[in-house]
Structure formats: structure tokens, C-alpha cells
Design a protein around this motif. Structure first.
Motif: not given
Length: 463
Positions: A220, A253, A321-322
Motif C-alpha cells: 500500500h 488502509r 476503514v475496517n
């Protein structure tokens, strides 16, 4: 998940219900500490007040209070704010909650002002949705918006550098600029910068002045911050929406994965989430000390690898995000014992030489962290409710093109040398369809876009 949200949210609301009371001028004390001594910090900040206002609105939507009680509470808070000393519309960084006097030396914090304004915009739009039901709430919406409109952002903007100062101190009644400015895109001041650009309070080029220093982790590409805290990256996302296939989406992320890799081992599993927080050290009055902690790969600051302090509110912030991973993380924290009367405690310190071998729990509740957690839960439970209300403002909505920034190609990236061990690999990134994106919000030179099916054509501008 809805049941989990409501259980967690109810505990947080009880904190506000019991402490933001008449004796405190209806403001939340900065923190309440339960060990090693019980102590209420009778001071508060713009961020504390802003998140209280939003929490009152959210509590009504969750059914904890009636619309009538929401109206009374918001009126009481606004009446208090009206009595507080201000400077160019800005409320000072600290007030005594009993006397309402600003604490000396007086200081205006740019990031706190930005947080406060974001909460005012959001709450004003939220209250306005009740205007057909209650004229009093329409008046409250107008009062909230007036506080935002009357705050002069130019006075905290360093025109020479094109950046916002960290804050202004006051000597003999005269304001003095600090030497340092917020110059990183990934900072808690991102919200302030966005509001200022959307409001046309500063030149659009300010957004480009924010440094975007890249970093790579597990494939990433992201951006560094100063301290590598979840707070710097995720607190602005309570208000600012982010879209897939953008630089910010990819960066967030990466942050989640990097935070997860810097975890603490407990008898119930690993827990993670690092930000600025209280930790297991004390002043002469036995109050917990407080400072920023972060993930080394993410932060420019030195010595981040020396400490490991896990804060539950960081897990709440990362829900955006999660969600499932954050809920699992919080579940392990609860089993470990990081849970008390008002929900999750402030933090647990795992730093060798300062904390016990299995970690030392910081049994304290900090108002601004409680408010951030409450707003994160509202976003999770109601499909981005806080963000929706923030961008319901026309100016905030019109500036969303600033957030549609693509990942740059062929840039030099900060490499990580590996101070701590990597753990689980992140999920594969989604396949992105590239599109042309405008990152300017220039009223004099607007960007136009055309849509046509061959018969009907529509031309739209970003201003």
C-alpha cells in the motif's frame, strides 16, 4: 452489529449524562480519573464542547433522550458559550468549567477551533432537520451556525507560509503567532484546512501547500504524519468523506494495517490502536500524564518505537476503514479488562520499564476521546450520519473535489527498516477504475464537467 453499537454508545452517553451538568455549566470536564485517585478535571476545551454538542444530537437519534430534552441541553450549552470570553470568534483553548474563566496563559489552538467548527456545522444541519417539528430547534440551528460564521479563520492563518499556525498565545492582551504551522496533509488539522477552503476563508492553494510525504507498507502507498497516531489520520474522517481509489483511501488502509502490526499481546489475543493518550505515569497530584504515541513507520517524530500504549478510542476511529476488524479488536480489549463504568477506559500501557509485564490499565475517561468514539459509532450505526450532516452544508459539499485526489505515480517513497515484526497481511486492494479528478476549488477558474447522452447535455462546475 447494531446491538453492539447501542451497548457501546449507551455507556458513553452515561458519561455525558452524569458529568456535563449544571455545576459544570453544562460543559464536560476534560477527564474523570478513577485510579490511583478519583479526580474530576474541572476544565474543558473547544474540542470537548464541540463533541458534547454532537453527542447530544446523537443521543436523541439513538433514543436515549427525547427531542425536548435535546432542545433543553443544546440551549443550555449555547447559553454557556455565549457567556464565555472569545477572540475574533474563537473560544480559548482551556476554560475553568466552574467559573468559565479562560485558563492562563490564554491560548487559541487552531486545530481545536477547527474541530469545534466542524461540530457546529454538523450539529446545525442536524438541528435544522427538526425545523418543521420545533421552532426552538430551528433557532438552535441558527445559533450554532452563527457561532461558526462569526469565527474568523484568517487571524490564525499565516499568509506568508500559506499554512495555519499551531496557535496563538497572548501576552498583555496581545496575540502572538507561534513559530510552527500545520504543514502535513495527514494531521488532525486537515478538518480545519478543509473548512477554510470550503468557506473561501483562505486561498485554494493552501490545500496544495499541505505536504504529502509518501510511505509504503505491504504494497500500500500512504502518507506519513508527524506522530503516526490513529488520531491524526482518522479523526478528520468523522466529518470528511473519503472515496475508494483515492490517495486518502489508500493511505487509511495502510494506516490500519500498520497499526494492526504494532499490537500488544494479551491472554485473550492481540489488541491494537495507538494515538495520543494518557499513559501509566503521574504528576505530583497523581494525575495521569498525557502525550502522543504512534507507529514508527507512519511518523516523522523520533523515538516512537520506545513506547507501546494502546487506546480503545483509536479502534473506534478506525471503524471507518475496517468495521468488523475494529469490533473484533474492541471485543478482545473488553475481555482483557479495558472496560468500566462508562465503557472503554482511556488506554493500556505496555511499555517495558513503566508498566507491568501484562500491561497497566489507565482507568480514566477523557471527554474528547469519548465524543470521538460516540461519533464513530453514529457513523457506523447510521451509514455515515455525522459525515452526512457535515456535508449537508452547501459549502462543505462543494469542496468534496478536494478529497478526490489520485495516487501519484513515480514518487519517492519512505521505506520502512523494520523496527517491529509484521503480522497479518492486509486484504487485497480493490481494482480501481481511474477517472479524471479535480483537486482544486478555485472560484475564479472553476473546473467544468460535461455529461451527455447525445440528446441532452449537462454542464456542471465545481464552484
Amino acid at each position: 452489529e447494531q446491538k453492539s453499537f447501542r451497548i457501546l454508545a449507551r455507556k458513553i452517553w452515561e458519561f455525558y449524562d452524569e458529568y456535563a451538568v449544571e455545576n459544570e455549566n453544562f460543559l464536560p470536564p476534560d477527564n474523570v480519573q478513577f485510579t490511583p485517585v478519583y479526580c474530576i478535571a474541572h476544565r474543558t476545551s473547544p474540542t470537548n464542547i464541540g463533541f458534547l454538542i454532537l453527542s447530544i444530537l446523537i443521543a436523541e437519534r439513538l433514543g436515549y433522550i427525547s427531542s425536548g430534552e435535546m432542545t433543553q441541553r443544546l440551549s443550555a450549552v449555547l447559553d454557556t458559550i455565549d457567556r464565555m470570553d472569545k477572540w475574533n470568534g474563537h473560544i480559548f483553548n482551556w476554560y475553568d468549567t466552574i467559573t468559565l474563566q479562560p485558563l492562563e496563559p490564554r491560548y487559541v489552538s487552531s486545530v481545536d477551533s477547527g474541530n469545534f467548527l466542524a461540530c457546529l456545522i454538523t450539529a446545525s444541519n442536524g438541528a435544522a432537520e427538526y425545523k418543521n417539528e420545533c421552532a426552538k430547534l430551528e433557532d438552535i440551528a441558527e445559533r450554532l451556525y452563527a457561532l461558526y460564521e462569526n469565527t474568523d479563520l484568517e487571524v490564525i492563518y499565516n499568509k506568508k507560509r500559506g499554512l495555519f499556525t499551531l496557535g496563538l498565545s497572548f501576552e498583555n492582551g496581545m496575540a502572538k503567532f507561534g513559530d510552527n504551522c500545520y504543514d502535513l496533509y495527514m494531521s488532525e488539522a486537515r478538518t480545519l484546512s478543509y473548512i477554510a477552503c470550503a468557506k473561501r476563508g483562505v486561498p485554494p492553494k493552501h490545500w496544495k501547500r499541505l505536504s504529502r510525504m509518501p510511505v509504503k507498507f505491504y504494497g500500500h502507498t500512504g502518507l506519513v504524519s508527524w506522530s503516526g497516531t490513529a488520531f491524526e489520520y482518522f479523526m478528520p474522517t468523522l466529518f470528511l468523506p473519503y472515496m475508494p481509489c483515492t490517495l486518502e483511501y489508500e493511505a487509511l488502509r495502510l494506516v490500519y494495517d500498520a497499526q494492526k502490526s504494532r499490537s500488544a499481546e494479551t491472554d485473550f489475543g492481540k489488541i491494537f490502536g495507538i494515538s495520543e493518550s494518557a499513559y501509566f505515569a503521574f504528576d505530583s497530584q497523581m494525575n495521569y500524564a498525557y502525550r502522543a504515541f504512534g507507529v514508527p513507520i507512519l511518523g516523522l517524530g523520533r523515538g516512537l518505537e520506545k513506547d507501546l500504549v494502546i487506546s480503545p478510542y483509536s479502534a473506534f476511529l478506525m471503524m471507518s476503514v475496517n468495521l468488523s476488524g475494529s469490533l473484533k479488536n474492541l471485543a478482545v480489549m473488553k475481555k482483557y479488562g479495558l472496560y468500566g463504568r462508562y465503557g472503554f477506559y482511556e488506554a493500556c500501557d505496555f511499555t517495558p520499564g513503566r508498566a507491568s509485564a501484562k500491561g497497566s490499565i489507565v482507568k480514566s475517561y477523557m471527554a474528547h476521546h469519548m465524543g470521538m468514539s460516540f461519533c464513530a459509532l453514529a457513523n457506523a450505526a447510521f451509514c455515515g450520519e455525522v459525515s452526512r450532516l457535515f456535508t449537508a452544508d452547501r459549502a462543505m459539499e462543494s469542496a468534496k473535489t478536494l478529497l478526490d485526489e489520485r495516487i501519484p505515480v513515480g514518487i519517492e517513497v519512505k521505506k520502512y527498516s523494520g523496527i517491529y515484526e509484521k503480522t497479518d497481511k492486509p486484504d487485497a486492494a480493490p481494482i480501481c477504475v481511474q477517472s479524471r479528478v479535480s483537486t482544486d476549488a478555485d472560484s475564479e477558474n472553476p473546473v467544468f464537467g460535461a455529461l451527455s447522452d447525445g440528446r441532452i447535455s449537462v454542464l456542471g462546475a465545481d464552484n
